[in-house]
Enzyme design. Sequence first.
Site, PDB file in Angstrom:
ATOM      1  N   HIS A   1       0.791  -1.235   0.000  1.00 54.09           N
ATOM      2  CA  HIS A   1       0.000   0.000   0.000  1.00 54.09           C
ATOM      3  C   HIS A   1       0.820   1.279   0.000  1.00 54.09           C
ATOM      4  CE1 HIS A   1       0.988  -0.226   4.256  1.00 54.09           C
ATOM      5  NE2 HIS A   1       0.727   1.061   4.304  1.00 54.09           N
TER       6      HIS A   1
HETATM    7  C1  UD1 Z   1      -1.882   5.111   6.344  1.00 53.99           C
HETATM    8  C2  UD1 Z   1      -0.540   5.544   6.921  1.00 53.99           C
HETATM    9  C3  UD1 Z   1       0.485   4.434   6.723  1.00 53.99           C
HETATM   10  C4  UD1 Z   1      -0.020   3.112   7.263  1.00 53.99           C
HETATM   11  C5  UD1 Z   1      -1.354   2.797   6.601  1.00 53.99           C
HETATM   12  C6  UD1 Z   1      -1.935   1.475   7.069  1.00 53.99           C
HETATM   13  C7  UD1 Z   1      -0.092   7.965   6.772  1.00 53.99           C
HETATM   14  C8  UD1 Z   1       0.713   8.987   6.093  1.00 53.99           C
HETATM   15  N1  UD1 Z   1      -0.031   6.736   6.249  1.00 53.99           N
HETATM   16  O1  UD1 Z   1      -1.726   4.994   4.948  1.00 53.99           O
HETATM   17  O2  UD1 Z   1       1.666   4.782   7.405  1.00 53.99           O
HETATM   18  O3  UD1 Z   1       0.915   2.097   6.982  1.00 53.99           O
HETATM   19  O4  UD1 Z   1      -2.263   3.856   6.905  1.00 53.99           O
HETATM   20  O5  UD1 Z   1      -3.099   1.175   6.400  1.00 53.99           O
HETATM   21  O6  UD1 Z   1      -0.748   8.247   7.738  1.00 53.99           O
HETATM   22  N2  UD1 Z   1      -9.182   4.395   2.598  1.00 53.99           N
HETATM   23  C9  UD1 Z   1     -10.388   3.745   2.600  1.00 53.99           C
HETATM   24  N3  UD1 Z   1     -10.921   3.361   3.780  1.00 53.99           N
HETATM   25  C10 UD1 Z   1     -10.317   3.610   4.965  1.00 53.99           C
HETATM   26  C11 UD1 Z   1      -9.075   4.296   4.970  1.00 53.99           C
HETATM   27  C12 UD1 Z   1      -8.526   4.673   3.775  1.00 53.99           C
HETATM   28  O7  UD1 Z   1     -10.972   3.494   1.555  1.00 53.99           O
HETATM   29  O8  UD1 Z   1     -10.848   3.209   6.018  1.00 53.99           O
HETATM   30  C13 UD1 Z   1      -8.580   4.785   1.306  1.00 53.99           C
HETATM   31  C14 UD1 Z   1      -8.975   6.158   0.866  1.00 53.99           C
HETATM   32  O9  UD1 Z   1      -9.174   6.117  -0.518  1.00 53.99           O
HETATM   33  C15 UD1 Z   1      -7.754   6.988   1.182  1.00 53.99           C
HETATM   34  C16 UD1 Z   1      -6.616   5.987   1.008  1.00 53.99           C
HETATM   35  O10 UD1 Z   1      -7.173   4.742   1.419  1.00 53.99           O
HETATM   36  O11 UD1 Z   1      -7.622   8.089   0.338  1.00 53.99           O
HETATM   37  C17 UD1 Z   1      -5.425   6.302   1.835  1.00 53.99           C
HETATM   38  O12 UD1 Z   1      -5.743   6.400   3.223  1.00 53.99           O
HETATM   39  P1  UD1 Z   1      -4.786   7.213   4.233  1.00 53.99           P
HETATM   40  O13 UD1 Z   1      -5.189   7.029   5.621  1.00 53.99           O
HETATM   41  O14 UD1 Z   1      -4.616   8.607   3.750  1.00 53.99           O
HETATM   42  O15 UD1 Z   1      -3.381   6.531   4.029  1.00 53.99           O
HETATM   43  P2  UD1 Z   1      -2.977   4.996   3.979  1.00 53.99           P
HETATM   44  O16 UD1 Z   1      -2.494   4.741   2.602  1.00 53.99           O
HETATM   45  O17 UD1 Z   1      -4.032   4.105   4.534  1.00 53.99           O
END
Ligand code: UD1
Length: 356
Positions: free
Chosen positions: A205
């Site tokens: 991811h």
């Molecule tokens: C975040 C953390 C990363 C961690 C990861 C674990 C930061 C910078 N990154 O990354 O260190 O390893 O979480 O998962 O904080 N989304 C969903 N549902 C959710 C959450 C996210 O669909 O419940 C999707 C959304 O499209 C979102 C994307 O995932 O835009 C990214 O989510 P985000 O929390 O910004 O970062 P992660 O890639 O999950």
Amino acid sequence: MGDGLKVFHIVGARPNFMKVAPVMSALKSRKHVVQILVHTGQHYDANMSDVFFEQLGVPAPDVNLAVGSASHARQTAEIMTRFEPVLLEHRPDVVLVYGDVNSTVATALVCAKLGVHVGHVEAGLRSFDRTMPEEVNRLVTDQLADWLFTPSEDGDINLQREGIATEKVFRVGNVMIDSLVKLLPAAERMNRTGFPERYALVTLHRPANVDEGAGLKRILLSLLEVSQDLSVVFPAHPRTRKRIADFGLHAGQLQIVDPLSYLEFLGLQSHATVVITDSGGVQEETTYLGVPCLTLRENTERPITVSLGTNILVGRDPDKLRCELSRILAGKAKKGTVPPLWDGRAGERIAATLAG
Ligand code: UD1
């Protein structure tokens, strides 16, 4: 710190939940401690958040800031804006922040501005790669923290190099391993029906691996090659699944499934022939479990998993992946040992440091 201690815990994203659980549980036995759990809502899907609370025995959050997804600047700013009044209302003695996600740095910054003490759990880790958003979060959070709880010696060394006073640093071990130790027996009992007998377990991811079409395609092609020798089970993060669809990529015979619960994933890890990942926590868990881990990154903020554990960095080089995989399939996997203080008692050490 002594009488009537009010402690805030901040969680936001999936890897925070297994870190907060052992610390809350250890502090629970200190009768003078009042604990308040704040969820920023960075992760909000049931399978990215709720199921972890249930399985890890973390109480429902007292406050949910419900920030959701956005760009880094907007997400960080939104967490800060929504957290500030909560902090002013409760005025805790210490705020514990976990790991390296946006929720960690955003809330640490609010605390620093309002003069509230911050404890950083999992301090001192460094990949020395500032293109990684988590590295920026780690550097800033450690500068702001008053209590820095490190998982291993490399963390202490990094903090010393950055001029952080040694009195603020406490090497307590790895809280993520506390949760693993506690729940491994239950994970081993999980039903693995529908999954193959021998398999490579994949997670992916990191923005550097999944946000660009050509790079993600190369990784998928490498995994398809792996799947000729070994079934590939791939619980896909929502971000990764979306990118695969956006770029119109084909996953062929890769067994792509929704994100799994903590117990299901841990059970699959413990029985995997090999784990292929770009996650930080998974590098640690495989080291503890003694399962071979091939990490699709050029660097790691968890070098002890390479020096002592079962982890090998293969970067984005398909030849290296192929070569290490054939070594594992030939029964010649790297052997590792469990790092010091990864013993299931890190949460207790944090509680003893903070609350006696
Ligand atoms: C975040 C953390 C990363 C961690 C990861 C674990 C930061 C910078 N990154 O990354 O260190 O390893 O979480 O998962 O904080 N989304 C969903 N549902 C959710 C959450 C996210 O669909 O419940 C999707 C959304 O499209 C979102 C994307 O995932 O835009 C990214 O989510 P985000 O929390 O910004 O970062 P992660 O890639 O999950």
